[in-house]
Structures are given as C-alpha cells and as structure tokens.
Design an enzyme around this catalytic site. Structure first.
Site, PDB file in Angstrom:
ATOM      1  N   CYS A   2      46.637 -21.197  39.224  1.00  0.00           N
ATOM      2  CA  CYS A   2      46.785 -21.930  37.982  1.00  0.00           C
ATOM      3  C   CYS A   2      45.448 -22.604  37.745  1.00  0.00           C
ATOM      4  CB  CYS A   2      47.865 -22.989  38.125  1.00  0.00           C
ATOM      5  SG  CYS A   2      49.413 -22.299  38.719  1.00  0.00           S
ATOM      6  N   ARG A  27      43.235 -18.138  34.464  1.00  0.00           N
ATOM      7  CA  ARG A  27      43.864 -18.348  35.766  1.00  0.00           C
ATOM      8  C   ARG A  27      45.386 -18.324  35.689  1.00  0.00           C
ATOM      9  NH1 ARG A  27      40.258 -20.374  39.378  1.00  0.00           N
ATOM     10  NH2 ARG A  27      41.971 -21.077  40.681  1.00  0.00           N
ATOM     11  N   TRP A  71      50.473 -20.132  36.248  1.00  0.00           N
ATOM     12  CA  TRP A  71      50.858 -18.751  36.556  1.00  0.00           C
ATOM     13  C   TRP A  71      51.976 -18.901  37.574  1.00  0.00           C
ATOM     14  CZ3 TRP A  71      50.804 -15.505  40.934  1.00  0.00           C
ATOM     15  CH2 TRP A  71      50.870 -14.131  40.672  1.00  0.00           C
ATOM     16  N   ASN A  97      47.475 -26.625  41.951  1.00  0.00           N
ATOM     17  CA  ASN A  97      47.209 -25.177  42.018  1.00  0.00           C
ATOM     18  C   ASN A  97      47.279 -24.790  43.487  1.00  0.00           C
ATOM     19  OD1 ASN A  97      46.226 -22.547  41.753  1.00  0.00           O
ATOM     20  ND2 ASN A  97      44.115 -23.248  41.983  1.00  0.00           N
ATOM     21  N   GLY A  98      48.072 -23.776  43.795  1.00  0.00           N
ATOM     22  CA  GLY A  98      48.223 -23.355  45.188  1.00  0.00           C
ATOM     23  C   GLY A  98      49.701 -23.165  45.504  1.00  0.00           C
ATOM     24  N   GLU A 452      38.793   3.209  39.120  1.00  0.00           N
ATOM     25  CA  GLU A 452      38.489   2.014  38.333  1.00  0.00           C
ATOM     26  C   GLU A 452      38.830   2.241  36.858  1.00  0.00           C
ATOM     27  OE1 GLU A 452      38.051  -0.950  38.852  1.00  0.00           O
ATOM     28  OE2 GLU A 452      37.088  -1.723  37.059  1.00  0.00           O
ATOM     29  N   LYS A 456      41.537  -0.086  34.822  1.00  0.00           N
ATOM     30  CA  LYS A 456      41.217  -0.778  33.569  1.00  0.00           C
ATOM     31  C   LYS A 456      42.221  -0.384  32.489  1.00  0.00           C
ATOM     32  CE  LYS A 456      39.155  -2.990  34.683  1.00  0.00           C
ATOM     33  NZ  LYS A 456      38.459  -3.612  35.765  1.00  0.00           N
ATOM     34  N   GLU A 459      45.754  -1.832  33.159  1.00  0.00           N
ATOM     35  CA  GLU A 459      45.750  -3.297  33.126  1.00  0.00           C
ATOM     36  C   GLU A 459      45.815  -3.840  31.703  1.00  0.00           C
ATOM     37  OE1 GLU A 459      42.143  -4.819  34.873  1.00  0.00           O
ATOM     38  OE2 GLU A 459      43.024  -6.788  35.239  1.00  0.00           O
ATOM     39  N   HIS A 475      48.321  18.649  44.893  1.00  0.00           N
ATOM     40  CA  HIS A 475      49.224  18.416  46.023  1.00  0.00           C
ATOM     41  C   HIS A 475      50.417  17.555  45.613  1.00  0.00           C
ATOM     42  CE1 HIS A 475      46.506  20.357  48.837  1.00  0.00           C
ATOM     43  NE2 HIS A 475      45.502  19.677  48.288  1.00  0.00           N
ATOM     44  N   LYS A 574      43.308 -14.002  36.457  1.00  0.00           N
ATOM     45  CA  LYS A 574      42.027 -13.478  36.918  1.00  0.00           C
ATOM     46  C   LYS A 574      41.771 -13.756  38.392  1.00  0.00           C
ATOM     47  CE  LYS A 574      37.370 -12.668  35.592  1.00  0.00           C
ATOM     48  NZ  LYS A 574      37.581 -11.213  35.530  1.00  0.00           N
TER      49      LYS A 574
END
Ligand code: M6R
Length: 579
Positions: A2, A27, A71, A97-98, A452, A456, A459, A475, A574
C-alpha cells in the site's frame, strides 16, 4: 503493498496528503483514507481510488495528517477496511503498509481486554495496541507496541492531543522528507520531491518522532543518526508530460534510459568480485526475471560463465547459491520474494549484487554491491523502461567482464531505438484486440523477449497471452491453435532463423494467424506471415532491445483499443511487498 503519506507543518495537511497518495496509487488503489489531528482525529476513508474521488480539504482540518492508498491483503476492499484505523476512543489513528503476521493472536488478546475491532484487517490491531500502551506520550506507546508485532510494517501514527507524527519501519519502505519548517513521510520519495529533495531513508527497526521542524530517529529506543541524502530525481519526471499514459511516456524515454544505464560506473571492488565468479545466480520476479533470463544468454555466449536464473519465490526450493555470486534484479528494490532470496544467499556466504532503480530501497540495504539502473521514476504498473535499463546494466557487466565490443555496438543505437519508437503498432494491435488467446514465440535470447511480450500483453489488456520457446509449442499447445489464437513470432536472422521459419510454417498450417517480427528487408518472413513488423536495421543488441520495445507498444496499443486502465491494471500493484 500500500502507499502511505504523512505531513506535519504550517499548511493544511489534506491537499498535500491527497496529492501524495495520488502519486503512490501505483502501490495499490482499491481504497483510500486520510486522517488529520486538530485536537481531535478527523477521518475520511472510502472504497475506490483517490485519483477518482474528491476529498474536500474543508471537511478535515489540521496541519498534521496521514493517508493511505490500499492494496487489500486482509479483508475485502471496502470503506471499513480502508485505512486509517483508530483506537477504541478515536484518539489515535494509524496507517500501515505491510503485513502483521501475528495479528489474530494480538486481536484475540486485545478483545479479551475489552477492545472492539471494526475491520477485518491485520492493521487495526496496531491502533489498539498503541492505545493499550498510551500514557500521554505517543512515542513511548509506539515503542512498546512495535515490540509485539511480527511481520512487516511501515507505520504512521498520529494522536489527537500531540503535535507530532510517529513513523516506524520494519521490512517495508519509508522515507522522510525534510522541508522548510515542514516534514513529510512517505512510502517512497515521489510524493515528497515537489517540496524537498532532502530525503532520509529509514532503516529496519527505526522509529521516528517527526515534528514540524525536526525529526529524531530511534532504533532500539536509542537515538540514531540518519543523514539525509540529496536526491537527483526531479518531480517533473514523475508527471505525464503531455502523454496519454505513464506507460506511453515511459516507453518513449527508453533511448535515453538505455544509454544512461549502460554508462554507469561499476566500482572496482565490484568488478573484482565479479571476476572471481565461476557461476552467477540471478533471482528476480516478473519482468526483472525476464531481464535475468536474457542476461544468462549474454553471459554464456560472451563470457562462458554459467548463470542460473531463478524465479525468486521458487529459489528456496532448490540448492542455495553457496560461496558464489548472486544478483537480485528488482526495479523497486522492495519485492519481498527477491529480498528473501537475497538474504538467504547472504547466509550462504554469497557475494550479493542488487540491480535496482530505487535509491535507498530495501535491497540496497542488504546487498554487498549496488548497481543503480538510471530509469528515473517508473509510475506505470507495467514495467517498460526499467526493463530496458536492467538490460543495459546487465550488458554493461558483460562488457566489463569479457567483451568491450559491446560498447562499440551500443554507441550507434540511440537513433535505432528512436526509429523503433516511430513504428505504428495499431494495425497489429487490431489483430490482437479480437484474439481469444495469444502466443508469443521465440528462440535463444528472443525466448525471454517473447515471455516479456506476453506478460506485458496479459497484464494491461487482460487477454490471455503466453510466451513459449518456439520449439516447445508442438509439445502440447498446438492443440489450442486456431484462427482466434494469433501467434506473435520473433524471427530474427540469427543462427536459429531456419528452424524458426519452420516453426512459423507449422503454426500457419494449423490455422493460426502469424504476426512476424524480424530483421528489416526479410522478404521470406514477410511472405509467410499474415502481418510483418520489420525491426530497424542495426546490430544484434539493437534488435533485442527494439523487439522488446515493439512488443511493449503492441501491448499498449491493444490496451488502448480495448479501453483498459493502462497505468493501473486491475488487481495489481507495482511494488509487491508480500510473499
Ligand atoms: O520491482 P520488481 O522489479 O522487483 O518487480 C517485479 C515484478 O513484480 C514486476 O516486474 C512485474 O512483473 C511488472 N509489473 C510487470 O510489468
């Protein structure tokens, strides 16, 4: 994961805290809240995003305030679970935050002592614990309370009757900005830079007593000195600067970012430690992991040094890196999985390197050597320029250890990356927009480039996208191929070109449209693909960077066509500070 902000000074705290929270929304952004103290605690908190809400500064008065953008980890995002949380008597407010790992135990014992809890969060216990120890001095109460907390926290605490903000940190970032007769506290420096560049990075275990013109920092209740650092990042670089989205702006910054990051100095001692390495382990997550994978290809090709690359959260399940060299690659420097892997490598006598973008971040406190990428603040949740910056620093390491030619190769690349940025990705994005699912395929170093590209795409567009080693598609995943599953094939004229061309033909034979990204002027590729994207002609390294840049633009354009929330995709944040 957060964001928290605090202010104490001569101005109304509310607009400053609100603006600060808006900059920290990367965040977390499922709910927010602000509290001020002016003889009593005033609070507004709500589900939703602070950037889309209006907090009337007149409703909350006070020159001292704290705020939070969330978050969710414990308890769904709603008004009640939003921070700040308060003590039973409403005189103490906290933002956190945590994760408080032992919150259930604390909650049970405080409930038995008569405390009433309103939310489902772990954080609320902190407010009640401080209340339990409060005896007219909020600093002493925080000292006592934090002794009971297990887990991670960055905390800001205010009390209705005292003119001070108390900050405490353990394993979650927290900085203090020293202004002119005013002080700021924040999860990172972006909300503070508009007002001051004098930043103090708190250390684990620090508790700070913040007054309007002075801060006193304690560790184990003893005063400690923490010097402020003058930060170079400027406030302007954390603004959109005329672009529609931060992601777009950050993509366009890449030519400079690449060069600035390649041009870092690697200290002699670090080079000496690297030269002793017979093996290197890289730990990282997400995009940074893909940069690590690409480093492996480069190191093994040019320097013949074996590189092991692990997803940081899986690192614990394998034999640890022992007495060798570990790289932790992390934009934020705060990713909990990466930090845990790095710490465990330290316990096994590894020499540790942090490659990070954020000055003073947690990883910089733990590693033996720190190499900073020079990407500047990256605001969009989707990593773009930080990836390019990581590649540049990793290339610099390769160049330093075993191949000076890279330096020459890179010197002509600036205009070539700029040329790639001119490419109009919209026609290809129109193909992706309607896809049920997308595959990105490549071989060699273009395999992690394809991973990557897929990351992207999924996301920010919410379209299912998978990166695959081109040889692996037959396969199993072949069974999924059809007209609705376009395949984006990275097919550059290198040693794997002939097999890559065969792979594309196999894909086409199963009815899937192919978007081919390849070397400029490749008529054969153009002929077999439904859509061909030529990379500007230049060196091998520029093709790697430009393919990555074009895949970023493809994801971006597709997300624009779909009307997605590009800088803040759903469910993400993020900086991922939970394990
Ligand atoms: O800050 P870090 O580089 O350690 O973050 C790692 C991942 O969370 C991050 O790269 C994530 O995958 C990006 N949002 C992808 O765009």
């Amino acid at each position: 994961m957060c964001g928290i902000v605090g202010y104490i000074g001569r101005r109304n705290a509310v607009p400053l805290v609100v603006e600060g929270l808006k900059r920290l929304e990367y965040r977390g952004y499922d709910s927010f809240g602000v509290a001020t103290a002016d003889g009593r605690i005033n609070i507004i908190k709500k589900q939703g995003r602070i950037s889309e809400s209006c907090v009337d500064p007149l409703l909350l008065k006070g020159c001292m305030g704290i705020g939070h953008t969330r978050w969710a980890t414990h308890g769904v995002p709603n008004d009640v679970n939003a921070h700040p949380h308060t003590s039973c008597n409403g005189d103490i407010a906290i933002v956190h935050n945590g994760i408080i790992e032992n919150y259930s135990e604390i909650k049970r014992s405080l409930t038995a002592e008569g405390h009433t809890f309103l939310s489902d969060t772990d954080s609320e216990v902190v407010a009640h614990l401080i209340e339990k120890y409060y005896n007219g001095d909020i600093l002493q109460a925080v000292f006592s309370a934090v002794l009971h907390l297990k887990g991670s926290y960055a905390l800001l605490v205010i009390c209705s009757s005292e003119k001070r903000v108390i900050a405490a940190r353990k394993s979650s970032p927290l900085v203090i900005g020293e202004g002119d007769a005013e002080m700021f506290a924040s999860s990172d420096m972006t909300p503070v830079l508009e007002y001051t560049r004098k930043i103090i990075f708190l250390e684990d275990g620090d508790v700070a007593d913040i007054r309007d013109s002075k801060v006193t920092i304690y560790n184990n209740k003893e005063p400690v000195e923490r010097k402020s650092e003058l930060v170079e990042w400027d406030f302007e670089s954390a603004k959109k600067g005329g672009f529609d989205h931060f992601m777009q702006k950050e993509i366009f910054e890449q030519p400079d970012v690449f060069f600035n990051s390649f041009n870092i100095e690697i200290p002699e001692k670090a080079v000496a430690d690297l030269k002793k390495a017979s093996q290197i382990t890289v730990v990282a997550c997400g995009t940074s992991y893909h940069a690590g994978m690409m480093f492996r290809y480069m190191m093994e090709k040019y320097c013949k040094i074996p590189v092991r690359v692990e997803i940081a959260s899986e690192y614990m399940n394998f034999n640890p890196c022992k007495n060798s060299v570990m790289f932790a690659v992390t934009q934020s420097g705060e990713t909990a999985d990466t930090l845990a892997a790095l710490r465990s490598a330290k316990n096994e006598n590894c020499i540790t390197f942090a490659i990070t973008n954020v000055l003073g971040s947690s990883v910089t406190r733990s590693a033996d050597h720190v190499l900073y990428t020079r990407a500047g603040p990256e605001i969009s949740v989707a990593a773009t320029k930080s990836f390019t910056a990581q590649l540049a620093v990793l290339l610099k390491i390769v160049s330093c250890l075993c191949n000076d030619d890279i330096e020459v190769e890179i010197s002509g690349m600036h205009p070539v990356i700029e040329e790639a940025l001119l490419y109009d990705a919209e026609p290809a994005a129109l193909i992706c927009r309607d896809a049920a699912s997308l595959f990105f395929i490549g071989r060699g170093i273009f395999y992690p480039v394809s991973l990557e590209g897929a990351l992207k795409m999924k996301e920010i567009t919410y379209i299912h996208a998978e990166g695959y080693a081109a040889g692996e598609l037959k396969h199993g995943p072949f069974s999924l191929l059809c007209e609705e599953t376009p395949v984006i094939a990275l097919c550059i004229k290198d040693d794997s070109y002939p097999v890559m061309m065969s792979n594309i033909k196999e894909v086409k034979a199963r009815g899937a449209p192919v978007i081919g990204i390849g070397s400029a002027g490749d008529i054969d590729l153009e002929e077999i693909c439904d859509f061909y994207i030529p990379l500007p002609k230049s060196s091998e390294i520029s093709e790697i960077i430009n393919a990555s840049v074009i895949l970023q633009m493809l994801a971006y354009k597709t997300a624009v066509l779909l009307g997605r929330d590009i800088d803040k995709p759903r469910n993400l944040a993020k900086s991922v500070t939970v394990i």
